[in-house]
Design an enzyme around this catalytic site. Structure first.
Site, PDB file in Angstrom:
ATOM      1  N   ARG A 121     -11.618 -11.417   6.892  1.00  0.00           N
ATOM      2  CA  ARG A 121     -10.421 -12.136   6.421  1.00  0.00           C
ATOM      3  C   ARG A 121     -10.783 -13.479   5.800  1.00  0.00           C
ATOM      4  O   ARG A 121     -10.045 -13.998   4.966  1.00  0.00           O
ATOM      5  CB  ARG A 121      -9.455 -12.399   7.587  1.00  0.00           C
ATOM      6  CG  ARG A 121      -8.814 -11.152   8.171  1.00  0.00           C
ATOM      7  CD  ARG A 121      -7.649 -11.566   9.056  1.00  0.00           C
ATOM      8  NE  ARG A 121      -7.213 -10.513   9.968  1.00  0.00           N
ATOM      9  CZ  ARG A 121      -6.363  -9.546   9.657  1.00  0.00           C
ATOM     10  NH1 ARG A 121      -5.881  -9.448   8.438  1.00  0.00           N
ATOM     11  NH2 ARG A 121      -5.996  -8.648  10.550  1.00  0.00           N
TER      12      ARG A 121
ATOM     13  N   ASP B 131       0.868  -1.176   0.000  1.00  0.00           N
ATOM     14  CA  ASP B 131       0.000   0.000   0.000  1.00  0.00           C
ATOM     15  C   ASP B 131       0.913   1.236   0.000  1.00  0.00           C
ATOM     16  O   ASP B 131       1.401   1.638  -1.044  1.00  0.00           O
ATOM     17  CB  ASP B 131      -0.902  -0.115   1.231  1.00  0.00           C
ATOM     18  CG  ASP B 131      -1.975   0.928   1.308  1.00  0.00           C
ATOM     19  OD1 ASP B 131      -2.566   1.259   0.273  1.00  0.00           O
ATOM     20  OD2 ASP B 131      -2.263   1.419   2.418  1.00  0.00           O
TER      21      ASP B 131
END
Ligand code: IMP
Ligand code: MG
Length: 181
Positions: free
Chosen positions: A164, A102
């Site tokens: 998740r 990121d």
């Protein structure tokens, strides 16, 4: 309701499976058939790591590390890396396995910390790459998919600890995280 919080599926479980197989082939092409130490970054990489190591085949050791940003605000961008005490990387072929790059700060800190352990080689793989958010110039050696600047969940990625376990990589609806911001 979970379904309402997901805006759309970005990569389906089938697409991911096919891409993970290609990544494993690319990694074996680069590194050969010898022993590897797959270093997974907790918690987000655990699903990718599990699928990738089974596609890699051969002799693979597995080490789980944690990268956390300092929360006291005094050292912005600094990341601490925790490695299990008994780990010996010296001379080994290390494969660092990340979920997503990121800002790039985690990958940078992880590479720096692992290189201090004097491995024989260090290769980095990230399933996802979000280049629009980059703050330090870095990319993984091997990347699965390039993604837009949206908040992603599933296949290991979380929002507030949830999602998740979704089998697909999904875009989280903006209303979910903007409500909490
Ligand atoms: P960095 O900003 O490149 O240091 O990435 C730090 C970590 O933030 C990644 O390893 C992920 O675990 C997490 N992260 C970054 N983007 C996302 C996202 O879209 N969804 C969920 N987690 C993310
Ligand atoms: Mg991560």
């Amino acid at each position: 309701m979970l379904e309402k919080e997901i805006e759309r599926v970005l990569f389906s479980a089938d697409e991911i499976r096919a891409r993970v197989r290609e990544l494993a082939a690319e990694i074996r092409y680069r590194l050969g058939d010898g022993e590897l130490v797959a270093v997974g970054v907790l918690t987000g990489a655990f699903v990718f790591l599990a699928d990738l190591v089974r596609e890699l085949g051969g002799e693979v050791r597995i080490v789980l590390v944690r990268a956390s940003s300092y929360r006291d605000g005094t050292r912005p961008g600094e990341i601490s890396v925790e490695i299990p005490g008994e780990t010996d990387f010296e001379g080994g072929d290390i494969l660092l396995v990340e979920d997503i790059v990121d800002t790039g700060q985690s990958l940078k800190a992880l590479k720096h910390t692992l290189l201090e352990r004097r491995p024989g080689s260090l290769t980095t793989v990230a399933l996802l790459d979000k280049p629009d958010r980059r703050r330090v110039e870095i990319t993984a050696d091997v990347t699965g998919f390039t993604v837009p600047d949206e908040f992603l969940v599933g296949y290991g990625l979380d929002y507030a600890g949830l999602y998740r376990n979704l089998p697909d990589v999904c875009v989280l609806a903006r209303c979910v995280y903007e409500d909490h911001a």
